[in-house]
Design an enzyme around this catalytic site. Structure first.
Site, mmCIF file in Angstrom:
data_model
loop_
_atom_site.group_PDB
_atom_site.id
_atom_site.type_symbol
_atom_site.label_atom_id
_atom_site.label_comp_id
_atom_site.label_asym_id
_atom_site.label_seq_id
_atom_site.Cartn_x
_atom_site.Cartn_y
_atom_site.Cartn_z
ATOM 1 N N LYS A 198 -62.292 23.598 25.569
ATOM 2 C CA LYS A 198 -61.116 23.955 24.369
ATOM 3 C C LYS A 198 -61.189 23.035 23.330
ATOM 4 C CE LYS A 198 -60.234 28.111 26.951
ATOM 5 N NZ LYS A 198 -59.156 29.356 26.993
ATOM 6 N N TYR A 221 -66.402 35.934 23.572
ATOM 7 C CA TYR A 221 -65.371 36.324 24.754
ATOM 8 C C TYR A 221 -65.248 38.149 24.537
ATOM 9 C CZ TYR A 221 -62.682 32.127 25.675
ATOM 10 O OH TYR A 221 -62.507 31.203 26.541
ATOM 11 N N ASN A 261 -55.396 26.485 25.908
ATOM 12 C CA ASN A 261 -55.128 26.246 27.306
ATOM 13 C C ASN A 261 -56.560 24.466 28.060
ATOM 14 O OD1 ASN A 261 -56.968 27.925 27.888
ATOM 15 N ND2 ASN A 261 -55.906 29.287 29.220
ATOM 16 N N HIS A 318 -62.037 26.831 29.659
ATOM 17 C CA HIS A 318 -62.719 27.561 30.273
ATOM 18 C C HIS A 318 -63.642 27.736 31.382
ATOM 19 C CE1 HIS A 318 -65.073 31.814 30.491
ATOM 20 N NE2 HIS A 318 -65.742 31.154 30.457
ATOM 21 N N GLU A 374 -72.896 33.859 31.208
ATOM 22 C CA GLU A 374 -72.113 33.039 30.120
ATOM 23 C C GLU A 374 -72.496 31.430 30.399
ATOM 24 O OE1 GLU A 374 -68.042 32.161 32.297
ATOM 25 O OE2 GLU A 374 -67.627 33.728 30.813
HETATM 26 P P1 IDP Z 1 -59.470 32.487 32.192
HETATM 27 O O1 IDP Z 1 -59.092 31.660 30.938
HETATM 28 O O2 IDP Z 1 -58.264 31.843 33.525
HETATM 29 O O3 IDP Z 1 -59.997 33.241 33.206
HETATM 30 P P2 IDP Z 1 -58.330 35.442 31.020
HETATM 31 O O4 IDP Z 1 -58.088 35.953 31.658
HETATM 32 O O5 IDP Z 1 -59.737 35.003 31.314
HETATM 33 O O6 IDP Z 1 -58.186 33.667 31.229
HETATM 34 O O7 IDP Z 1 -57.906 35.054 29.698
HETATM 35 C C1 IDP Z 1 -58.917 34.230 28.660
HETATM 36 C C2 IDP Z 1 -58.583 33.695 27.659
HETATM 37 O O8 IDP Z 1 -57.421 34.018 26.914
HETATM 38 C C3 IDP Z 1 -57.427 32.421 28.683
HETATM 39 O O9 IDP Z 1 -57.722 30.966 28.852
HETATM 40 C C4 IDP Z 1 -56.353 32.833 27.251
HETATM 41 O O10 IDP Z 1 -56.906 31.501 26.941
HETATM 42 C C5 IDP Z 1 -56.389 33.483 26.725
HETATM 43 N N1 IDP Z 1 -55.521 34.349 27.182
HETATM 44 C C6 IDP Z 1 -54.816 34.693 27.984
HETATM 45 N N2 IDP Z 1 -53.855 35.895 27.786
HETATM 46 C C7 IDP Z 1 -53.596 35.631 27.076
HETATM 47 C C8 IDP Z 1 -51.892 35.386 26.664
HETATM 48 O O11 IDP Z 1 -51.250 36.478 27.402
HETATM 49 N N3 IDP Z 1 -51.198 35.261 25.438
HETATM 50 C C9 IDP Z 1 -51.699 34.762 24.912
HETATM 51 N N4 IDP Z 1 -53.280 34.221 25.261
HETATM 52 C C10 IDP Z 1 -54.519 34.572 26.450
#
Ligand code: IDP
Length: 143
Positions: free
Chosen positions: A11, A51, A114, A117, A128
């Site tokens: 990212k 997304y 974070n 992905h 994807e």
């Molecule tokens: P993942 O990336 O670990 O699979 P997902 O639940 O699929 O997690 O969420 C996709 C992305 O959305 C996350 O990587 C993060 O960047 C963002 N995200 C998920 N939950 C939150 C939240 O509670 N607050 C802000 N961003 C979130």
């Protein structure tokens, strides 16, 4: 064990930190091969489409603006149990909860930013991978 493919995205935060090579090294040490890769700056439309499953979530707008804030490095990883192996390397979504030694524990600062992905299932991996690459762009060892 099955040979699988999974989609990985480094990212904008991790690209800006200049740790693409360190992250690639973790994939390789875990036995995952990079069979396609491309650096792009996602458009709003691409980020929203990728997304789409999160469209109703409160963080969707922030997620799209973060993912379009700078270039990302997109790769297809291939290997035994590639989907779960990559998820294990990544660590928990929230880096504060990620196990020590995972990519997110080491390189991410927050749940919004974070670092990586990774597809969460073989089914989402297929969708994807096809979102970014055509079959003939995959330099797979299984072809
Ligand atoms: P993942 O990336 O670990 O699979 P997902 O639940 O699929 O997690 O969420 C996709 C992305 O959305 C996350 O990587 C993060 O960047 C963002 N995200 C998920 N939950 C939150 C939240 O509670 N607050 C802000 N961003 C979130």
């Amino acid at each position: 064990m099955a040979t699988e493919r999974t989609l990985s995205i480094i990212k904008p935060d991790a690209v800006a930190k200049n740790v693409i090579g360190e992250i690639y090294s973790r994939f390789e040490k875990a036995g995952l091969r990079i069979v396609a890769a491309r650096m792009i700056h996602l458009s709003q439309e691409q980020a929203e489409g990728f997304y789409a499953e999160h469209k109703e979530r409160p963080f969707f707008g922030d997620l799209v603006s973060f993912m379009t804030s700078g270039p990302v490095m997109i790769q297809v990883l291939e290997g035994e149990d590639a989907v779960i192996k990559n998820r294990d390397l990544m660590g928990a979504t929230n880096p504060a909860q990620a196990d020590a030694g995972t990519i997110r524990a080491d390189f991410a600062q927050s749940i919004d930013e974070n670092a990586v992905h990774g597809s969460d299932s073989v089914e989402s991996a297929a969708r994807e991978v096809a979102f970014f690459f055509t079959e003939d762009q995959l330099c797979s060892r299984t072809r």
